[in-house]
Scaffold this motif. Structure first.
Motif, PDB file in Angstrom:
ATOM      1  N   THR A 107       0.581  -1.340  -0.441  1.00  0.00           N
ATOM      2  CA  THR A 107      -0.024   0.045  -0.218  1.00  0.00           C
ATOM      3  C   THR A 107       1.085   1.424   0.314  1.00  0.00           C
ATOM      4  O   THR A 107       2.206   0.950   0.264  1.00  0.00           O
ATOM      5  CB  THR A 107      -0.807   0.249   1.554  1.00  0.00           C
ATOM      6  N   GLU A 108       0.575   2.429  -0.395  1.00  0.00           N
ATOM      7  CA  GLU A 108       1.183   3.490  -0.002  1.00  0.00           C
ATOM      8  C   GLU A 108      -0.015   4.576   0.899  1.00  0.00           C
ATOM      9  O   GLU A 108      -0.587   5.287   0.426  1.00  0.00           O
ATOM     10  CB  GLU A 108       0.794   4.184  -1.535  1.00  0.00           C
ATOM     11  N   ARG A 129       3.802  10.169   0.499  1.00  0.00           N
ATOM     12  CA  ARG A 129       3.188   8.585   0.727  1.00  0.00           C
ATOM     13  C   ARG A 129       4.280   8.095   0.582  1.00  0.00           C
ATOM     14  O   ARG A 129       6.146   8.586   0.103  1.00  0.00           O
ATOM     15  CB  ARG A 129       2.222   9.151  -0.499  1.00  0.00           C
ATOM     16  N   GLU A 130       4.016   6.705   1.356  1.00  0.00           N
ATOM     17  CA  GLU A 130       5.148   6.177   1.465  1.00  0.00           C
ATOM     18  C   GLU A 130       4.650   4.429   0.973  1.00  0.00           C
ATOM     19  O   GLU A 130       4.052   4.529   2.153  1.00  0.00           O
ATOM     20  CB  GLU A 130       6.594   5.979   3.020  1.00  0.00           C
ATOM     21  N   ARG A 131       5.772   3.906   0.356  1.00  0.00           N
ATOM     22  CA  ARG A 131       5.535   2.656   0.098  1.00  0.00           C
ATOM     23  C   ARG A 131       5.751   0.988   0.936  1.00  0.00           C
ATOM     24  O   ARG A 131       7.113   1.719   1.913  1.00  0.00           O
ATOM     25  CB  ARG A 131       5.828   2.058  -1.156  1.00  0.00           C
TER      26      ARG A 131
END
Length: 280
Positions: A107-108, A129-131
């Motif tokens: 998810t992001e 945002r971060e994966r």
């Protein structure tokens, strides 16, 4: 599998003061470091102005504050990591839990938001945002939860069905209602997954080995099987019954060959005798 552990063991696993790995986890990005440096700079400037306005007052106190603000960028990760540890240590009961990986997905997630203005002067909210890897774990009793961590290449080795181990926390003495879960360990890959390393990993590995010896559970980290479980290789030497049958067949062949030789010799003698009778 769920095995309760003592409070003393739990406090060893989750220390009150941040460890080196916890300090590194809270250190953050370059942006976080610059933010702490800015706080240190502003704090030192404020103390300098106060010293000019109220010179000679509480010099020792201002000296201590100067050290605190001047090195805020360096010691603040220890403070914030200790706060995180306190959020785990507030639970009264804990236990060693073993389950399996049920599913994995990516998810992001939004980790930060910043306000900015565009060329027209309108307020714009910028989302950082971060994966992240999401690892769903559970057991046969129905317990399920999801562990999140920043996505890395080593996470490709995670697959469904792999055993996982971690520490679970609760305020119930029987651990019926689990309120918190630590970072998880995957023994088959020697891999830790979690957003924050709340455990002393060396102590956790020592504890799991002790529990394996105490409860007779085979460690999933080691792959060497016991001699009794290893498949026996078939012996290349024939068994005694097989040797005896082969020897009997060989003796039968020798006896048949000897019998044929005797028959040939008898026929030769008969032909020789008939020739002598014709000569007479």
């Amino acid at each position: 599998m769920l095995i309760p552990i003592t409070r003393e063991k739990f406090e060893q696993l989750v220390p009150s003061i941040a460890t080196g790995s916890q300090y590194a986890a809270v250190w953050g990005t370059v942006r976080d470091v610059l933010r702490r440096l800015l706080i240190s700079f502003v704090g030192v400037i404020v103390l300098f102005v106060l010293d000019i306005l109220f010179g000679g007052v509480a010099q020792g106190f201002k000296f201590i504050l100067g050290i605190v603000f001047g090195f805020y960028w360096l010691w603040s990760p220890v403070y914030w990591a200790s706060i995180k540890n306190a959020s785990y240590r507030k639970w009264r009961y804990s236990g060693f839990w073993r389950g399996r990986v049920l599913d994995t997905f990516i998810t992001e997630d939004i980790i930060d938001e910043a306000e900015s203005f565009n060329r027209l002067g309108d307020l714009v909210i910028v989302e950082n945002r971060e994966r992240r890897i999401n690892v769903e774990i559970g057991d046969k009793e129905g317990f399920r939860t999801i562990i999140k961590a920043p996505l890395q290449r080593i996470h490709k080795a995670i697959a469904r069905g792999q055993p996982v181990e971690c520490l679970v926390m609760s305020n119930d003495p029987d651990l019926e209602s689990i309120r918190e879960v630590s970072d998880v360990y995957i023994p088959s890959q020697d891999l830790w997954v979690g957003a924050y390393p709340c455990l002393r990993r060396d102590f956790f590995l020592a504890m799991r080995e002790d529990l394996r010896d105490r409860y007779g559970k085979k460690s999933s980290r080691t792959t060497t099987s016991s001699p009794s479980s290893q498949k026996k290789r078939p012996s290349r030497r024939p068994s005694p019954s097989r040797r005896s049958s082969e020897e009997s067949r060989k003796s039968d062949r020798d006896y048949a060959e000897l019998r044929r030789r005797r028959q040939r010799e008898d026929r030769r003698r008969e032909r020789a005798t008939s020739r002598k009778d014709e000569d007479y």
